[in-house]
Design a protein around this motif. Structure first.
Motif, PDB file in Angstrom:
ATOM      1  N   VAL A 168      -5.752   0.045  -6.034  1.00  0.00           N
ATOM      2  CA  VAL A 168      -5.432  -0.133  -5.261  1.00  0.00           C
ATOM      3  C   VAL A 168      -6.039  -1.229  -4.719  1.00  0.00           C
ATOM      4  O   VAL A 168      -5.606  -2.128  -3.435  1.00  0.00           O
ATOM      5  CB  VAL A 168      -5.372   0.473  -3.844  1.00  0.00           C
ATOM      6  CG1 VAL A 168      -5.127   2.027  -3.939  1.00  0.00           C
ATOM      7  CG2 VAL A 168      -7.044   1.289  -3.567  1.00  0.00           C
ATOM      8  N   ALA A 203       0.958   4.368  -2.287  1.00  0.00           N
ATOM      9  CA  ALA A 203       0.547   5.927  -2.140  1.00  0.00           C
ATOM     10  C   ALA A 203       2.010   6.757  -2.537  1.00  0.00           C
ATOM     11  O   ALA A 203       1.345   8.395  -2.790  1.00  0.00           O
ATOM     12  CB  ALA A 203       0.574   6.422  -0.342  1.00  0.00           C
ATOM     13  N   VAL A 218      -0.712   7.626  -6.029  1.00  0.00           N
ATOM     14  CA  VAL A 218      -1.619   8.195  -6.212  1.00  0.00           C
ATOM     15  C   VAL A 218      -2.174   8.728  -4.704  1.00  0.00           C
ATOM     16  O   VAL A 218      -1.067   8.388  -3.942  1.00  0.00           O
ATOM     17  CB  VAL A 218      -2.878   7.261  -5.804  1.00  0.00           C
ATOM     18  CG1 VAL A 218      -2.933   6.993  -8.177  1.00  0.00           C
ATOM     19  CG2 VAL A 218      -2.744   6.226  -5.642  1.00  0.00           C
ATOM     20  N   GLU A 219      -3.046   9.540  -4.552  1.00  0.00           N
ATOM     21  CA  GLU A 219      -3.487  10.259  -2.717  1.00  0.00           C
ATOM     22  C   GLU A 219      -4.310   9.174  -2.292  1.00  0.00           C
ATOM     23  O   GLU A 219      -5.562   9.066  -2.328  1.00  0.00           O
ATOM     24  CB  GLU A 219      -3.526  11.463  -2.807  1.00  0.00           C
ATOM     25  CG  GLU A 219      -3.575  11.921  -2.041  1.00  0.00           C
ATOM     26  CD  GLU A 219      -4.284  13.628  -1.919  1.00  0.00           C
ATOM     27  OE1 GLU A 219      -4.850  13.998  -3.175  1.00  0.00           O
ATOM     28  OE2 GLU A 219      -5.805  14.137  -0.898  1.00  0.00           O
ATOM     29  N   THR A 220      -3.449   8.174  -1.433  1.00  0.00           N
ATOM     30  CA  THR A 220      -4.190   7.632  -0.733  1.00  0.00           C
ATOM     31  C   THR A 220      -2.907   6.809   0.879  1.00  0.00           C
ATOM     32  O   THR A 220      -1.867   7.347   0.578  1.00  0.00           O
ATOM     33  CB  THR A 220      -3.919   6.042  -1.629  1.00  0.00           C
ATOM     34  OG1 THR A 220      -4.766   4.971  -0.374  1.00  0.00           O
ATOM     35  CG2 THR A 220      -3.372   5.487  -2.028  1.00  0.00           C
ATOM     36  N   ARG A 238      -7.386   6.370  -7.780  1.00  0.00           N
ATOM     37  CA  ARG A 238      -7.169   5.845  -6.590  1.00  0.00           C
ATOM     38  C   ARG A 238      -8.408   4.589  -5.994  1.00  0.00           C
ATOM     39  O   ARG A 238      -8.469   4.193  -5.712  1.00  0.00           O
ATOM     40  CB  ARG A 238      -6.834   6.742  -5.718  1.00  0.00           C
ATOM     41  CG  ARG A 238      -8.211   7.560  -5.254  1.00  0.00           C
ATOM     42  CD  ARG A 238      -7.474   8.714  -4.600  1.00  0.00           C
ATOM     43  NE  ARG A 238      -8.792   9.302  -4.108  1.00  0.00           N
ATOM     44  CZ  ARG A 238      -9.004  10.265  -3.009  1.00  0.00           C
ATOM     45  NH1 ARG A 238      -7.958  10.761  -2.100  1.00  0.00           N
ATOM     46  NH2 ARG A 238     -10.285  10.706  -2.542  1.00  0.00           N
ATOM     47  N   ASN A 290       0.906  -1.183   0.139  1.00  0.00           N
ATOM     48  CA  ASN A 290       0.104   0.063   0.137  1.00  0.00           C
ATOM     49  C   ASN A 290       0.864   1.307  -0.319  1.00  0.00           C
ATOM     50  O   ASN A 290       0.770   1.995  -0.958  1.00  0.00           O
ATOM     51  CB  ASN A 290      -1.097  -0.265   1.041  1.00  0.00           C
ATOM     52  CG  ASN A 290      -1.863  -0.967   0.717  1.00  0.00           C
ATOM     53  OD1 ASN A 290      -2.029  -2.020  -0.203  1.00  0.00           O
ATOM     54  ND2 ASN A 290      -2.999  -1.548   2.729  1.00  0.00           N
TER      55      ASN A 290
END
Ligand code: UT7
Length: 322
Positions: free
Chosen positions: A155, A23, A26-28, A151, A19
């Motif tokens: 994911v 990140a 992408v904005e996660t 996103r 994860n």
């Protein structure tokens, strides 16, 4: 005659994407992905690995587990939505790479429900005497369909393959038999816009990217999966408490828990690989089955319930005794 699973195999590509890795693009965050999905990592095929390469590795393990060789195989059904080429079917490529003799080989396209559909189709061949040694494969390279700027989807998915060997064995016609006992399949094409790929041979002429209205798919998932489980269990004359192991399609830990709550099934009987594999579409059920066998939980003679829902929408369930 019953179609009995005599071998199981799985293969995951070596490269793991965490994860935290995602990140960076992408904005996660690791926290968001774990909390909303239960996913911690996924495997990703390398650029030179086609879906048939993953499938071949899983098949070799399944055949060895069954005490069979490629020379024994007379039917290959491959559930995939990410075939090597538009044609021929990936199953024929697997046939060639494994060195199986001339037989029957074709693909089944029901996206995440693909393995459940493929098992049901294979049962028709094996239990009716049209095949003596079938390979039923679920294999995907979902990473090739991702929009790596979205996103909401990138994911969620991963790559991998699982396979089972199915052989005919005489049964008594009761639920004590080994083999496929029942299946229930459903499709509703009016829900296409909830989950689809925005490209194709006869429309855009491109491969396209996966698009999903995640929260709407989520709402349908729990209801549809519960419906399929109930239908398949009734057909096999088994009750939910009788089932030893639920082997769900691995889309989201919250879906697994939602279905368990809705049907009152015991959560410790649900095999979950969401955290390590993410959603591998048609591959997720055979991967989870192989995982549960490898860690010693699932044993020969156990009553299993496989279930899935995916693009189409399609959904379904299979009851089988291992
Ligand atoms: O295998 C085929 C079947 N597929 C499935 O079953 C998937 C079903 N759906 C799901 O698993 C969930 O709906 C998701 C995991 C896709 C999304 O979870 P959710 O709790 O339904 O979230 P949501 O889509 O309602 O989005 C909530 C928020 C949104 O932000 P705003 O609009 O509230 O400001 C999203 O933009 O979360 C945002 N979001 C993210 N935030 C951080 C969406 N994706 C991400 C992300 N990281 N990766």
């Amino acid at each position: 005659m019953r179609s009995v699973v005599t071998g199981v195999g799985a293969f995951l590509p070596e490269h793991v994407v965490t994860n935290d890795d995602l990140a960076k693009i992408v904005e996660t965050s690791d926290e968001w992905i774990i909390e909303r999905t239960g996913i911690r990592q996924r495997h990703k095929a390398s650029d030179d690995q086609a879906v048939s390469d993953l499938a071949v590795e899983a098949c070799r393990k399944a055949l060895a587990d069954a005490g069979k060789t490629p020379a024994d195989v007379d039917l290959i059904i491959m559930a995939t939505t990410t075939a090597d080429l538009t044609f021929p079917a990936a199953a024929t490529i697997v046939q060639r790479k494994l060195g199986c003799p001339v037989g029957i080989a074709f693909d089944v396209q029901a996206v995440c429900s693909g393995f459940v559909y493929a098992m049901s189709v294979a049962d028709g061949f094996v239990a009716r005497g049209h095949a003596k040694c079938a390979l039923v494969i679920g294999a995907e390279t979902m990473s090739r369909l991702m929009d790596w700027t979205d996103r909401g989807t990138c994911v969620l998915f991963g790559d991998g393959a699982g396979a089972v060997v199915l052989e005919p064995q005489a049964g008594e016609g009761t639920k004590a038999d080994r083999g496929v006992l029942s299946f229930a399949l459903r499709a509703d094409g009016t829900k296409q816009d909830l989950l689809y790929v925005d490209g194709g041979v006869s429309t855009t002429g491109t491969v396209g990217k996966l698009r999903m209205l995640g929260n709407q798919v989520f709402r349908h998932a729990v209801v549809n999966i519960a419906e399929a489980i109930t239908m398949a269990a009734e057909k096999a004359d088994v009750t939910i408490p009788e089932v030893d192991w639920f082997i769900p399609h691995q889309a989201n830990q919250r879906i697994l828990e939602g279905v368990a709550r809705r049907l009152g099934l015991e959560e410790h009987k649900v095999i979950s690989t969401v955290a390590e594999h993410a959603n591998t579409s048609a591959a997720s059920i055979p991967l989870a089955l192989a995982h549960g066998i490898a860690d010693g939980r699932i044993k020969k003679g156990d009553l299993l319930l496989l279930e899935a829902m995916g693009g189409g929408l399609t959904w379904g369930a299979v009851v089988l005794r291992l």
